[in-house]
Design a protein around this motif. Structure first.
Motif, short mmCIF file in Angstrom:
data_model
loop_
_atom_site.label_atom_id
_atom_site.label_comp_id
_atom_site.label_asym_id
_atom_site.label_seq_id
_atom_site.Cartn_x
_atom_site.Cartn_y
_atom_site.Cartn_z
N UNK A 1 0.82 -1.21 0.00
CA UNK A 1 0.00 0.00 0.00
C UNK A 1 0.85 1.27 0.00
N UNK A 2 1.81 1.36 0.90
CA UNK A 2 2.62 2.58 1.04
C UNK A 2 3.42 2.85 -0.24
N UNK A 3 4.05 1.83 -0.80
CA UNK A 3 4.85 2.06 -2.00
C UNK A 3 3.99 2.34 -3.22
N UNK A 4 2.83 1.68 -3.33
CA UNK A 4 1.95 1.91 -4.48
C UNK A 4 1.38 3.32 -4.47
N UNK A 5 1.02 3.81 -3.31
CA UNK A 5 0.45 5.15 -3.19
C UNK A 5 1.53 6.22 -3.03
N UNK A 6 2.79 5.80 -3.00
CA UNK A 6 3.93 6.71 -2.86
C UNK A 6 3.77 7.60 -1.63
N UNK A 7 3.42 6.98 -0.51
CA UNK A 7 3.24 7.69 0.75
C UNK A 7 4.58 7.82 1.47
N UNK A 8 4.71 8.83 2.30
CA UNK A 8 5.92 9.05 3.08
C UNK A 8 5.64 8.66 4.52
N UNK A 9 6.48 7.80 5.06
CA UNK A 9 6.35 7.41 6.46
C UNK A 9 7.20 8.36 7.29
N UNK A 10 6.56 9.06 8.22
CA UNK A 10 7.24 10.06 9.03
C UNK A 10 8.02 9.38 10.16
N UNK A 11 7.41 8.44 10.84
CA UNK A 11 8.06 7.71 11.93
C UNK A 11 7.72 6.24 11.79
N UNK A 12 8.59 5.40 12.26
CA UNK A 12 8.34 3.97 12.22
C UNK A 12 8.78 3.37 10.90
#
Length: 180
Positions: A135-146
């Motif tokens: 999900x995170x890579x497909x939506x190109x989301x940025x993880x702030x912490x963790x």
């Protein structure tokens, strides 16, 4: 048919011969006619204002930063609670198509409603959906912490957004328990 009734009735009362002679025609001051004009004018003003508000809401919603680029995504709603069974078969076929950069699955289509849980302390609605590790890579989301979800990771891991961290009053969200 009914909309033209009153104008037709008023026009039928005019005497053409008297009008041609220049005899003044006295208009009756009818309460019904004045009331209809006022109601029509009020309805027109209301509809124009309502349309303007709806248009401004539409454009405001389109200009919001969603955190991902919706123009490069294709969402397909399988309309099934068994998405965890359907997704692996679907993904194995779609990922082989030319031009497909990533495939991710969620239990809910984004922006189309969500399941939510009402937390008691603090009193907030927590909207949630199950997602696959891609999900995170497909939506190109940025993880702030963790860190990102892992395919072999525990099933009780969650990703939360910054708004939830603020709403829960956490300084550091890592290690916190989400109140489901």
């Amino acid at each position: 048919a009914l909309a033209g009734f009153y104008p037709a009735y008023a026009a039928s009362r005019i005497e053409p011969v008297a009008m041609m002679r220049g005899v003044a025609i006295r208009a009756r001051k009818g309460r019904l006619a004045r009331s209809l004009v006022v109601v029509q004018f009020g309805a027109a003003v209301f509809l124009l204002a309502f349309t303007q508000v709806m248009l401004s809401q539409y454009y405001h919603g389109r200009s919001l930063d969603r955190g991902y680029d919706p123009t490069s995504l294709l969402m397909i709603d399988v309309n099934s609670d068994d998405y965890e069974l359907i997704y692996p078969r679907y993904r194995s076929r779609v990922v082989r198509l030319p031009g497909v950069l990533g495939v991710a699955g969620t239990s809910r289509s984004l922006g189309v409603g969500a399941d939510y849980y009402r937390s008691e302390e603090p009193e907030i609605n927590i909207f949630h959906a199950s997602v696959t590790p891609e999900f995170v890579s497909t939506f190109d989301l940025t993880i702030v912490e963790g860190r990102d979800l892992r395919p072999d990771g525990p099933k009780n891991e969650v990703l939360i957004n910054q708004k939830m961290v603020e709403a829960m009053g956490w300084d550091n969200a890592i290690g916190q328990t989400v109140p489901f």
